[in-house]
Write an enzyme that holds these catalytic residues in place. Sequence first.
Site, PDB file in Angstrom:
ATOM      1  N   GLU A 185      30.405 104.629  13.995  1.00 29.77           N
ATOM      2  CA  GLU A 185      31.846 104.880  14.203  1.00 29.77           C
ATOM      3  C   GLU A 185      32.682 104.776  12.925  1.00 29.77           C
ATOM      4  OE1 GLU A 185      33.097 102.305  17.392  1.00 29.77           O
ATOM      5  OE2 GLU A 185      31.612 103.088  18.784  1.00 29.77           O
ATOM      6  N   GLU A 301      24.188 107.060  23.702  1.00 27.30           N
ATOM      7  CA  GLU A 301      24.833 106.054  24.563  1.00 27.30           C
ATOM      8  C   GLU A 301      25.461 106.685  25.809  1.00 27.30           C
ATOM      9  OE1 GLU A 301      27.572 103.588  22.407  1.00 27.30           O
ATOM     10  OE2 GLU A 301      26.313 103.470  20.626  1.00 27.30           O
TER      11      GLU A 301
HETATM   12  C1  XIL Z   1      29.574  97.693  23.657  1.00 29.24           C
HETATM   13  C2  XIL Z   1      28.753  96.786  24.575  1.00 29.24           C
HETATM   14  O1  XIL Z   1      28.144  97.564  25.590  1.00 29.24           O
HETATM   15  C3  XIL Z   1      29.658  95.739  25.184  1.00 29.24           C
HETATM   16  O2  XIL Z   1      28.895  94.851  25.996  1.00 29.24           O
HETATM   17  C4  XIL Z   1      30.363  94.981  24.083  1.00 29.24           C
HETATM   18  O3  XIL Z   1      31.278  94.074  24.661  1.00 29.24           O
HETATM   19  C5  XIL Z   1      31.128  95.951  23.166  1.00 29.24           C
HETATM   20  O4  XIL Z   1      30.235  96.935  22.633  1.00 29.24           O
HETATM   21  N1  XIL Z   1      29.908 102.126  21.215  1.00 29.24           N
HETATM   22  C6  XIL Z   1      28.904 101.404  20.661  1.00 29.24           C
HETATM   23  C7  XIL Z   1      28.362 100.211  21.353  1.00 29.24           C
HETATM   24  O5  XIL Z   1      28.336 101.803  19.618  1.00 29.24           O
HETATM   25  O6  XIL Z   1      27.864  99.234  20.439  1.00 29.24           O
HETATM   26  C8  XIL Z   1      29.389  99.598  22.266  1.00 29.24           C
HETATM   27  O7  XIL Z   1      28.718  98.608  23.026  1.00 29.24           O
HETATM   28  C9  XIL Z   1      29.979 100.674  23.175  1.00 29.24           C
HETATM   29  C10 XIL Z   1      30.665 101.734  22.367  1.00 29.24           C
END
Ligand code: XIL
Length: 392
Positions: A185, A301
């Site tokens: 990101e 994701e």
């Molecule tokens: C999220 C997790 O799923 C949560 O449990 C945590 O509180 C915050 O992070 N993009 C990403 C992930 O790259 O690392 C994030 O994961 C969700 C968005």
Amino acid sequence: MLKNMLMNRRYALWLGLGTLGAIGALAKGKAMYSSHKTQDFELAKNNFSIAGKASLKQRAAAKGLIYGAAIPRLYLSSDQKLAARLAQECGILTPEWELKWSAGHKPLRPSPDTFDFTAGDWMAKFARTHRMLLRGHTLVWHESLPTWFKETVNRQNAEQFLVKHIQTVVTHYAGQMHSWDVVNEAIEVKDGRSDGLRKTPWLEFLGTDYIDLAFRLAAEFDPKALLVYNDYGLEYDTSHHEAKRKAVLKLLERLKSRGVPIHALGMQSHMDGNEKRFNPKKLQNFLANVADLGLKIMITEMDVTDKKLPRNPVVRDRMVAAVYQNYLSVVLNEPAVTAVMTWGISDRYTWLSKFQPRSDGAAVRPLPLDSNFRPKLAWNAIARAFDKAPRR
Ligand code: XIL
């Protein structure tokens, strides 16, 4: 005799009432269905039928693809049913918390000078035991940083912290990692920079070259792992996503032109069941442009927030399944796409319960398995996408 007759009549009454109730729910759902104005329902009306009993990982592997999911150790170590279904369906595992600087109960970076690999090693062992590949998420991110980071890391020592972290963590898992999300990101167009880079502590302390440095270090300490740039907000036909696709492409071109060892783009693909602005052609063009740089693409994701969808689970599941079907049918047509991972596998454990809760309080339903680990239509949609995908 009389008692049995009464019992039978009561049973018949319950059965009748139950049937009426089910018809009512379906009728209500249908009414909502018809009241919803978009063509999505046309798509969602298809029956999502699948052939055979193969798992998602088997269907993916049959086409030279990989399917997997992210999950935290907290749930994987305490829920045997989850562990069994994850091993059954997934060919690759992403520790959801354990390889971030600091997330969950046993953070990787307890202090500026220490590393705790307990949780990460437990996840690596689980993957090994179940013959799953392992993904590292993530070496450099502006989120999930330990509380000590802010008061410790500065312009003078940031490079030393970055080098030490990547060297220690990547070396520890060298040879075990299918791929690393090296940088996560790093693009945020709203931050107003001409290069679209997000204003993070890493950018502030090290300048734009922090991204190049991170990839070069990861390659040095694990020459085998695929090195991935991972980001979200690249999927829809909106001005913001279009601007972000342009900025990500520019970043990838810059890295490639400098000979930075980057191998793939990770598209997080957090989808929205209520978002209608989806343009297959534009998405296809973006994927092709990334592939033309010699990069692979991984869907890293995926989930579908149903926050704004009708409450009725019958309707919601069909709409969510339609999003999986529409999106994956486009991305899997791009030969450079090598893997699809969902962020979680069961509605029982999804970050969206907290991050995108429904205003009506109903449990969210964003993932392929329901909260009892039974396949939903989303599972069918993913299975169909793999079955229809061109072989790699
Ligand atoms: C999220 C997790 O799923 C949560 O449990 C945590 O509180 C915050 O992070 N993009 C990403 C992930 O790259 O690392 C994030 O994961 C969700 C968005």
